[in-house]
Every structure is written in structure tokens, then in C-alpha cells.
Design a protein around this motif. Structure first.
Motif, PDB file in Angstrom:
ATOM      1  N   PRO A  75      -3.556  90.967 -34.280  1.00  0.00           N
ATOM      2  CA  PRO A  75      -2.364  91.485 -33.616  1.00  0.00           C
ATOM      3  C   PRO A  75      -2.673  91.926 -32.191  1.00  0.00           C
ATOM      4  CG  PRO A  75      -3.220  93.108 -35.133  1.00  0.00           C
ATOM      5  CD  PRO A  75      -4.040  91.879 -35.348  1.00  0.00           C
ATOM      6  N   TRP A  76      -1.634  92.012 -31.346  1.00  0.00           N
ATOM      7  CA  TRP A  76      -1.869  92.335 -29.948  1.00  0.00           C
ATOM      8  C   TRP A  76      -2.208  93.816 -29.790  1.00  0.00           C
ATOM      9  CZ3 TRP A  76       1.857  95.676 -27.923  1.00  0.00           C
ATOM     10  CH2 TRP A  76       3.075  95.727 -28.604  1.00  0.00           C
ATOM     11  N   ILE A  77      -3.053  94.089 -28.800  1.00  0.00           N
ATOM     12  CA  ILE A  77      -3.505  95.465 -28.552  1.00  0.00           C
ATOM     13  C   ILE A  77      -3.024  95.985 -27.201  1.00  0.00           C
ATOM     14  CG2 ILE A  77      -5.525  95.357 -30.035  1.00  0.00           C
ATOM     15  CD1 ILE A  77      -7.206  94.661 -27.614  1.00  0.00           C
ATOM     16  N   LYS A  78      -2.637  95.087 -26.285  1.00  0.00           N
ATOM     17  CA  LYS A  78      -2.108  95.505 -24.995  1.00  0.00           C
ATOM     18  C   LYS A  78      -1.239  94.391 -24.431  1.00  0.00           C
ATOM     19  CE  LYS A  78      -4.440  95.050 -21.252  1.00  0.00           C
ATOM     20  NZ  LYS A  78      -5.384  95.161 -20.122  1.00  0.00           N
ATOM     21  N   PHE A  79      -0.347  94.769 -23.528  1.00  0.00           N
ATOM     22  CA  PHE A  79       0.463  93.780 -22.833  1.00  0.00           C
ATOM     23  C   PHE A  79       0.673  94.271 -21.406  1.00  0.00           C
ATOM     24  CE2 PHE A  79       3.378  96.746 -24.848  1.00  0.00           C
ATOM     25  CZ  PHE A  79       4.184  97.119 -23.783  1.00  0.00           C
ATOM     26  N   ASP A  80       0.983  93.331 -20.531  1.00  0.00           N
ATOM     27  CA  ASP A  80       1.216  93.669 -19.136  1.00  0.00           C
ATOM     28  C   ASP A  80       2.685  93.541 -18.749  1.00  0.00           C
ATOM     29  OD1 ASP A  80      -1.556  94.140 -18.533  1.00  0.00           O
ATOM     30  OD2 ASP A  80      -1.852  91.966 -18.566  1.00  0.00           O
ATOM     31  N   THR A  81       3.398  92.618 -19.392  1.00  0.00           N
ATOM     32  CA  THR A  81       4.796  92.386 -19.031  1.00  0.00           C
ATOM     33  C   THR A  81       5.654  92.223 -20.278  1.00  0.00           C
ATOM     34  OG1 THR A  81       4.629  89.961 -18.998  1.00  0.00           O
ATOM     35  CG2 THR A  81       4.020  91.144 -16.974  1.00  0.00           C
ATOM     36  N   PHE A  82       6.945  92.380 -20.088  1.00  0.00           N
ATOM     37  CA  PHE A  82       7.878  92.157 -21.192  1.00  0.00           C
ATOM     38  C   PHE A  82       7.873  90.693 -21.629  1.00  0.00           C
ATOM     39  CE2 PHE A  82      12.117  90.969 -22.727  1.00  0.00           C
ATOM     40  CZ  PHE A  82      12.199  91.785 -23.839  1.00  0.00           C
ATOM     41  N   ASP A  83       7.680  89.780 -20.677  1.00  0.00           N
ATOM     42  CA  ASP A  83       7.651  88.355 -21.026  1.00  0.00           C
ATOM     43  C   ASP A  83       6.575  88.056 -22.066  1.00  0.00           C
ATOM     44  OD1 ASP A  83       9.762  87.585 -19.507  1.00  0.00           O
ATOM     45  OD2 ASP A  83       8.582  86.913 -17.789  1.00  0.00           O
ATOM     46  N   GLN A  84       5.456  88.744 -21.995  1.00  0.00           N
ATOM     47  CA  GLN A  84       4.399  88.526 -22.981  1.00  0.00           C
ATOM     48  C   GLN A  84       4.869  88.927 -24.378  1.00  0.00           C
ATOM     49  OE1 GLN A  84       1.223  90.878 -21.290  1.00  0.00           O
ATOM     50  NE2 GLN A  84       0.278  89.099 -20.312  1.00  0.00           N
TER      51      GLN A  84
END
Length: 492
Positions: free
Chosen positions: A250-259
Motif C-alpha cells: 500500500p502507498w505510504i506517501k503522495f505528492d499530488t492529488f492526481d497520484q
């Protein structure tokens, strides 16, 4: 600083100064010699005046030039400035919800004080409930799902094109090996199966993708269905041409809403690929046509696909609204640690906003009569890999009944933890037309509440806390009634 932001800030300040001096646009036009329409465009952030015009406004309003052109806002407009300086307008694709950024700017420009009060209220609520940027983005995606009944025809079409392009036989379980071959042969992936398991800190990660070398690292702990889902998501990113993506699962960080949004698109694609629409619809038709609930057929339907029970239930939320016009439904995922006595709602989706089983931040006790919690209790005390049950839940206070199907499995990444996945269908005339087994006497019917603190059920054998919220409401109602009586008594 963006030009639009600078224009809007100047316009907000000019409007604030003008109104503080009790000047109308007509009045400001008269003393400054600038046309009313021109001033209106400035205040609405459409135009930025030339220096000589700013000098004129500064003199006529008796405000220093530097103060006029400064981007610093006073405390009354500061929250609006924070909002406009943030990336929120850029990060969230407002067009998904039919909103233009210009519309929001117009609202801010036309009623800055009221918008400021609204923004301040939202910020305070967010701080009180520890509402993060992550929560906001995930809530936005859920709202997007709900607005589309969680069915996306363009993604379904892309899956069909993928199946045709790679000649995948949807009449048989799609294996992870089938998908791995496409990743390696078509997209030049390098797949390493034993690297992540070497790092104790990565125990909860199932995969990591390294884009520069197209290397996909997997943990040894995943099963066949999880591996197929991960491969299917990677295929989605490539086949759909998605560049702005997340790199862990699962994801642990994101930079943008698009991600975050693209992660949803890839997950939807993966679910539609591993659980093809035509196959699951056939299984559901067979189950729905029978006069009694066929538990064996339902469990066989789950096992018919190379997917986890959670993926199967997620797919139900796509298929039921589109193929059966069953739109009043909810999806819940709970987690539970053995002997903890606590149940945590980690994921929810409501395709109609009326459904009762919602997450809350008040640390209340969810109703132990829910089948979602009962299957967790059952699996934590036996050796089953999969615990399933079905129930008709009657929310007596609200006059609604739901057909709830729930499965519990062990969490492979957390010791002594289990999770349950549930889909609840509102029992109405539409559901009665689509599902014949609703009158099956073997299905347990249960009176339920939302949380113990808000439940009116008396002598409940599984109550975890007294109905404190209801008691407080009754106390306040009694006070209101006495006050009304006193008003009547002493009104003459």
C-alpha cells in the motif's frame, strides 16, 4: 507568485478598504476618476491596475501605496490568502465535480468576509478531528466514486481492450503468471520476489516499483491473488499511460492529488481485469434467482476468481449499481486485534448518503450486532481462513433494513489481526425485484443500532456502553419543555 493570485489579492484588499470607508463602487469611481466597470473588474480579480492608477487609488483612499500592493493580508482575509496560496485549486481536478476554478475565485471575490468565515470554520473542524490533507484527498475520491455510482464505463472499456489485445481467456481464472509474462515481455519489467522480505521495517509493504529501471520488488508474504492484483495494477499504469503515480503498495506517501486519483483508477482497472464483468454478473444472476440464499454458490463465486474476498466485494460495488440497478448500498472494512475488544472502521463507501453505518471520530462503540463484527469475533476464535455470514439488519430507529453480506479473513501482514469486508444493500422495492431470496427464513434478522452510545435497544446482551448520547438528548429535551412551560406560566 501566479498572476491570477496577485490580481485577486489586490482586488480583495481594494474591496475591503472601500467597504471600510463606506464607499460604493459608484462613490469610488467618482472620487478616483476610474470607471465603475473597471473598478469592478479589479475587485473581482480580473484586472490589475497600472502603477499610476494604484497611485490615484492610494491617494483618494488615504492608504499608503506599499500597503495597497503588498500581498500581506490582515487577519480578516488571512485564511483566504492561505487557501489561495495553497495548491488545493491546482491539486484537485475540480472538473471531476463540474467545477471551474474561476467559479471559486468569483465566489471568494464577491463575498470575502463570508467565505473567510466558512473557510475558518472548516479549518477549525479539520483541526479538531485531526483531518489531514490525506483525509481530504481520500474523501474527494470517495465523493467522486459516489457521484458515479462507483462504475466507470471508460475504465471497463479499457479493460475490454486490454483483454482483446493480449488474448486473455476470461472464462478461466487469470493467473499471476499470465500477467507477469505481459509485464516482462511487453513492458520490460524486472520482477524480484525476495528483496522486500529482507527488511523488517517493510513488513507491511507488498510491493515497491523503481521507475528508472522498471524494477518491481515484491514481498514473499503475498498470496497468488494479491500477486495477480499487484501485476494488474502495474499493467493498468502502463496500458492507460499513467505517469503521475504512486510507487508502493500500500502507498505510504503522495505528492499530488492526481497520484491518489490515478491509484484509484489503477485499482479499479485491476479489479475489473481479475474479476471480469461478464463472469461475475453470471454468478450473481444465478444466486439472485433462487428463492433461498445459496451460501455454497456465493462462496464458490468468490473462489471463482484469482482475487481476495476484499477485491470481490469491491467489485460488487461496481457491478450491482450498473448491471442490477442496485444503487443504495454501502461497503465497509473493519480491522480487529484478537482479544482487544475494539473494532476499527478503516474504509467505507456509501453510494447513497442515507446509510447509517458511518465512521465517526467520537471513539464510540460500533454495534456488536452487526454481522461485520460478528464474523471477526468468529474467525478470531477458530482456524478458518475465511469466515462468511449474511444478515438482515433492521435499524428500528430509522425504519430501514439492509441485506448485509460479510467475510472475514486473517490480515497476512499484521500478527493477531483480522479484517472483515461487508456490502450492505438497502431493502426496498428495487432490491425485492432483483433478489428472490430476501424472504429466506434461514437468513438471520437482527435489530441493530449504529453505536451503543446512540442505541435505543433495551437489555442488549452485547452492549458495550450505556446510551449516553440519547440520555443527554433526553435531558436537553426535558429542559426545553420545562423552559417552555415557564414561559407560558409567566407570560401573563
Amino acid at each position: 507568485m501566479e498572476e491570477d493570485y496577485i490580481k485577486l489579492i489586490f482586488g480583495l484588499k481594494l474591496k475591503q478598504i472601500r467597504t471600510e470607508k463606506n464607499l460604493s463602487l459608484f462613490g469610488l469611481s467618482k472620487i478616483s476618476g476610474l470607471s465603475k466597470s473597471y473598478l469592478n473588474e479589479i475587485e473581482n480579480g480580473k484586472k490589475y491596475p497600472k502603477p499610476d492608477k494604484i497611485v490615484t487609488l492610494s491617494e483618494k483612499l488615504n492608504v499608503p501605496y506599499d500597503q495597497m500592493v503588498s500581498l500581506k493580508l490582515d487577519k480578516n482575509l488571512a485564511p483566504i490568502g492561505e487557501l489561495l496560496r495553497s495548491k488545493i485549486f491546482k491539486e484537485i481536478p475540480l472538473e471531476l465535480f463540474g467545477i471551474k476554478e474561476s467559479n471559486l475565485i468569483d465566489i471568494v471575490a464577491n463575498a470575502p468576509a463570508k467565505v473567510n468565515a466558512f473557510i475558518s470554520t472548516i479549518i477549525k473542524i479539520a483541526q479538531h478531528y485531526n483531518f489531514t490533507r490525506e483525509n481530504f484527498f481520500l474523501a474527494s475520491v470517495r465523493s467522486f466514486q459516489e457521484a458515479n455510482n462507483n462504475y466507470f464505463d471508460d475504465l471497463e472499456s479499457q479493460v475490454s481492450k486490454f483483454i482483446e489485445a493480449y488474448q486473455i481467456d476470461v472464462n478461466h481464472r487469470i493467473s499471476s503468471k499470465d500477467l507477469e509474462d505481459i509485464l516482462v515481455e511487453e513492458y520490460d519489467y524486472k520482477i524480484i520476489h525476495d528483496e522486500l522480505s529482507k527488511y523488517k521495517a517493510l513488513v507491511n509493504l507488498r510491493s515497491v516499483y523503481v521507475p528508472k529501471t522498471k524494477t518491481l520488488l515484491l514481498t514473499n508474504e503475498i498470496d497468488e491473488g494479491q500477486r495477480a492484483f499487484i501485476y494488474a495494477k502495474e499493467l493498468a499504469y502502463n496500458f492507460l499511460g499513467i505517469k503521475e503515480r504512486l510507487f508502493t503498495f500500500p502507498w505510504i506517501k503522495f505528492d499530488t492529488f492526481d497520484q491518489v486519483l490515478n491509484n484509484f483508477y489503477a485499482s479499479y482497472f485491476a479489479g475489473a481485469l481479475t474479476i471480469p464483468k461478464v463472469m461475475i454478473v453470471d454468478h450473481l444472476k444465478n444466486i439472485f434467482e433462487k428463492d433461498v440464499f445459496d451460501r455454497v454458490s456465493f462462496l464458490m463465486a468468490i473462489k471463482a476468481f484469482n482475487a481476495s474476498p476484499e477485491s470481490f466485494y469491491q467489485r460488487l460495488t461496481n457491478i450491482l449499481p450498473e448491471a442490477f440497478n442496485i444503487q443504495d448500498l454501502f461497503f465497509l472494512r473493519f480491522t480487529h486485534k484478537v482479544n482487544s475488544g475494539r473494532f476499527h472502521l478503516k474504509k467505507e463507501l456509501h453510494l447513497s448518503h442515507q446509510h447509517s453505518p458511518r465512521a465517526n471520530e467520537r471513539n464510540e462503540h460500533y454495534c456488536r450486532r452487526w454481522v461485520s463484527l460478528q464474523v471477526l469475533n468468529q474467525i478470531s476464535t477458530n482456524d478458518n481462513d475465511h469466515q462468511f455470514d449474511i444478515q438482515i439488519s433492521n435499524y428500528t430507529n430509522e425504519g430501514r433494513k439492509y441485506l448485509v453480506l460479510s467475510s472475514a479473513t486473517k490480515d497476512p501482514f499484521s500478527e493477531d489481526y483480522y479484517r472483515s469486508i461487508s456490502v450492505g444493500l438497502l431493502i426496498n422495492k428495487q432490491l425485492q425485484r432483483k433478489i428472490n431470496f430476501l424472504s429466506d427464513s434461514n437468513i438471520v434478522k437482527q435489530e441493530v443500532g449504529v453505536t451503543c452510545e446512540r442505541c435505543t435497544i433495551e437489555n442488549c446482551e452485547v452492549r458495550q456502553a450505556p446510551p449516553l448520547v440519547l440520555e443527554e438528548d433526553e435531558k436537553n429535551l426535558e429542559i426545553e419543555m420545562i423552559v417552555e412551560e415557564l414561559k407560558t406560566k409567566f407570560n401573563t
